[in-house]
Design an enzyme around this catalytic site. Structure first.
Site, PDB file in Angstrom:
ATOM      1  CB  SER A 189       8.680   5.192 -11.409  1.00 22.72           C
ATOM      2  OG  SER A 189       7.894   4.393 -10.550  1.00 22.72           O
ATOM      3  CB  THR A 223      12.490  -0.647 -10.314  1.00 23.50           C
ATOM      4  OG1 THR A 223      13.358   0.300 -10.922  1.00 23.50           O
ATOM      5  CG2 THR A 223      12.459  -1.932 -11.085  1.00 23.50           C
ATOM      6  CB  THR A 248      12.139   0.723 -14.011  1.00 29.45           C
ATOM      7  OG1 THR A 248      12.044   2.023 -13.441  1.00 29.45           O
ATOM      8  CG2 THR A 248      13.446   0.636 -14.758  1.00 29.45           C
ATOM      9  NE  ARG A 306      19.870   5.831 -15.468  1.00 27.05           N
ATOM     10  CZ  ARG A 306      19.094   5.154 -14.628  1.00 27.05           C
ATOM     11  NH1 ARG A 306      17.930   4.685 -15.024  1.00 27.05           N
ATOM     12  NH2 ARG A 306      19.478   4.930 -13.399  1.00 27.05           N
ATOM     13  CB  VAL A 307      20.543   1.512 -19.996  1.00 28.72           C
ATOM     14  CG1 VAL A 307      20.178   0.142 -19.447  1.00 28.72           C
ATOM     15  CG2 VAL A 307      20.047   1.677 -21.419  1.00 28.72           C
ATOM     16  N   GLY A 308      19.417   1.956 -16.854  1.00 30.99           N
ATOM     17  CA  GLY A 308      19.692   1.705 -15.442  1.00 30.99           C
ATOM     18  C   GLY A 308      20.067   0.262 -15.175  1.00 30.99           C
ATOM     19  CG  ASP A 309      19.155  -1.117 -11.284  1.00 31.39           C
ATOM     20  OD1 ASP A 309      18.556  -0.095 -11.679  1.00 31.39           O
ATOM     21  OD2 ASP A 309      18.749  -1.803 -10.324  1.00 31.39           O
ATOM     22  CB  THR A 356      13.797  -0.462  -6.328  1.00 31.21           C
ATOM     23  OG1 THR A 356      13.229   0.788  -6.751  1.00 31.21           O
ATOM     24  CG2 THR A 356      13.734  -0.541  -4.823  1.00 31.21           C
ATOM     25  N   GLY A 357      15.972   1.748  -6.964  1.00 32.14           N
ATOM     26  CA  GLY A 357      16.783   2.877  -6.533  1.00 32.14           C
ATOM     27  C   GLY A 357      17.803   3.269  -7.584  1.00 32.14           C
ATOM     28  N   GLY A 416      20.134   3.137 -10.055  1.00 30.33           N
ATOM     29  CA  GLY A 416      20.629   1.972 -10.772  1.00 30.33           C
ATOM     30  C   GLY A 416      22.127   1.963 -10.974  1.00 30.33           C
TER      31      GLY A 416
HETATM   32  N1  ASP Z   1      16.603   1.280 -10.529  1.00 29.10           N
HETATM   33  C1  ASP Z   1      15.896   2.128 -11.452  1.00 29.10           C
HETATM   34  C2  ASP Z   1      16.860   2.773 -12.389  1.00 29.10           C
HETATM   35  O1  ASP Z   1      17.923   3.176 -11.973  1.00 29.10           O
HETATM   36  C3  ASP Z   1      15.078   3.181 -10.825  1.00 29.10           C
HETATM   37  C4  ASP Z   1      14.468   2.900  -9.480  1.00 29.10           C
HETATM   38  O2  ASP Z   1      14.150   1.796  -9.149  1.00 29.10           O
HETATM   39  O3  ASP Z   1      14.305   3.809  -8.686  1.00 29.10           O
HETATM   40  O4  ASP Z   1      16.510   2.932 -13.524  1.00 29.10           O
END
Ligand code: ASP
Length: 323
Positions: free
Chosen positions: A83, A187, A205, A215-218, A238-239, A241
């Site tokens: 990841s 992440t 990440t 797609r772009v996350g947080d 993390t998680g 985003g």
């Molecule tokens: N926060 C990350 C994202 O959404 C993924 C993760 O940390 O699980 O890209």
């Protein structure tokens, strides 16, 4: 940590919108009490080797910025982690795209999003911060930028990741319906305090496995996946985003600490807001880490399973985050 009663009072005031700007601005800042010892904290169990590399930098008198970069690079280069960086699971079209951000004690920051073929997105993010007057570069142009600076072109799609993607694809021929596969997305977010008492953070990440291309996350969004304010503290996420972005999670946590919340209380409040917006979604995962200027830390998640690694007072240990 302040009492539960004062915490509840703060929560109620905040929820009711009663903490007006003038009230907030009159609140005391976190007192720079005694100089905290060097500290590194990071998400998940890959934080253990990452913290070790970061602490080596700090113990030699290096900056928190150098430490967080060196720390997360360990995970970026590890093909076992599916990841982050090399070995990260690709998007729905089979392309590994990376998001990363970095922020220093002066409030300078840099980020890259949807970056391909680059082993260390965190170092490209740092180059954006130090060598341009911008904050965020994306996609192909971010890769061109990295190329111009001499970052080699690297194939990040490992055999394991390719096999997983092929299997996912055969089960999801209509990927535009977007899978809700939440099994692979972690992440590394890292925060550090150096021997000078300065704070920095890094976040990197490959994002959501088999995500919609583009797609772009947080993680590369300053204030969402990462935020550092050297007067107050720092936070990372993390998680999922998307949910972190919607509440400006890391910025929110730092601002709550500025108002007097402990790192843990601030993480609890950010998670409370995410859960409130997502009733009936017990599977939703978001976890936050925070530190303050005094060297206290906090962690909280929407659900169980959140691990984080803390290296402080000569010990590098894995903890279970509360939820
Ligand atoms: N926060 C990350 C994202 O959404 C993924 C993760 O940390 O699980 O890209």
């Amino acid at each position: 940590m302040s009492s539960r009663r004062s915490f509840l009072e703060k929560s109620i005031l905040t929820a009711a919108g009663l903490m007006t700007t003038s009230r907030v601005s009159s609140l005391p800042k976190i007192p720079p009490t005694t100089q905290p010892s060097a500290l590194v904290i990071s998400t998940w169990n890959f934080g253990i080797p990452a913290n070790k590399a970061a602490m080596e930098v700090l113990q030699k008198g290096g900056s928190a910025l150098d430490a967080v970069e060196a720390g997360v690079m360990i995970v970026e280069a590890d093909p076992i982690s599916t990841s982050v960086g090399l070995g990260g699971f690709p998007d729905a079209e089979g392309d590994v795209t990376l998001d990363a951000s970095i922020m220093n004690h002066e409030g300078q920051c840099g980020a890259v999003a949807c970056l391909q073929h680059t082993l260390h997105p965190i170092s490209v993010a740092r180059a954006v911060m130090e060598r341009t007057s911008h904050v965020l570069l994306v996609g192909e142009k971010a890769r061109d930028f990295a190329h111009d600076l001499g970052f080699p072109k690297t194939n990040l799609l490992t055999k394991t990741a390719k096999t997983a993607w092929k299997e996912w694809k055969s089960n999801n021929p209509k990927w535009r319906q977007y899978s809700t596969d939440i099994s692979n997305h972690d992440t590394i977010g890292m925060l550090a305090i150096d021997q000078q008492g300065n704070l920095s953070g890094a976040c990197t990440t490959s994002g959501w496995a088999f995500k919609v291309p583009g797609r772009v996350g947080d993680s590369p969004i300053i204030g969402a996946g990462l935020y550092v304010d050297n007067e107050v503290g720092a936070a990372t996420a993390t998680g999922t985003g998307e949910e972190v972005i919607k509440i400006c999670g890391s910025f929110l946590i730092v601002e709550l600490m500025r108002q007097g919340y402990s790192p843990e209380e601030a993480c609890v409040e950010a998670i409370r807001r995410i859960k409130k917006r997502n009733p009936g979604k017990p599977e939703l995962f978001v976890g936050f880490l925070a530190i303050n200027k005094a060297g206290e830390h906090g962690a909280f998640a929407t659900k169980d399973g959140f691990e984080y690694a803390l290296f402080q007072h000569e010990e590098n240990k894995l903890f279970q985050g509360r939820y």
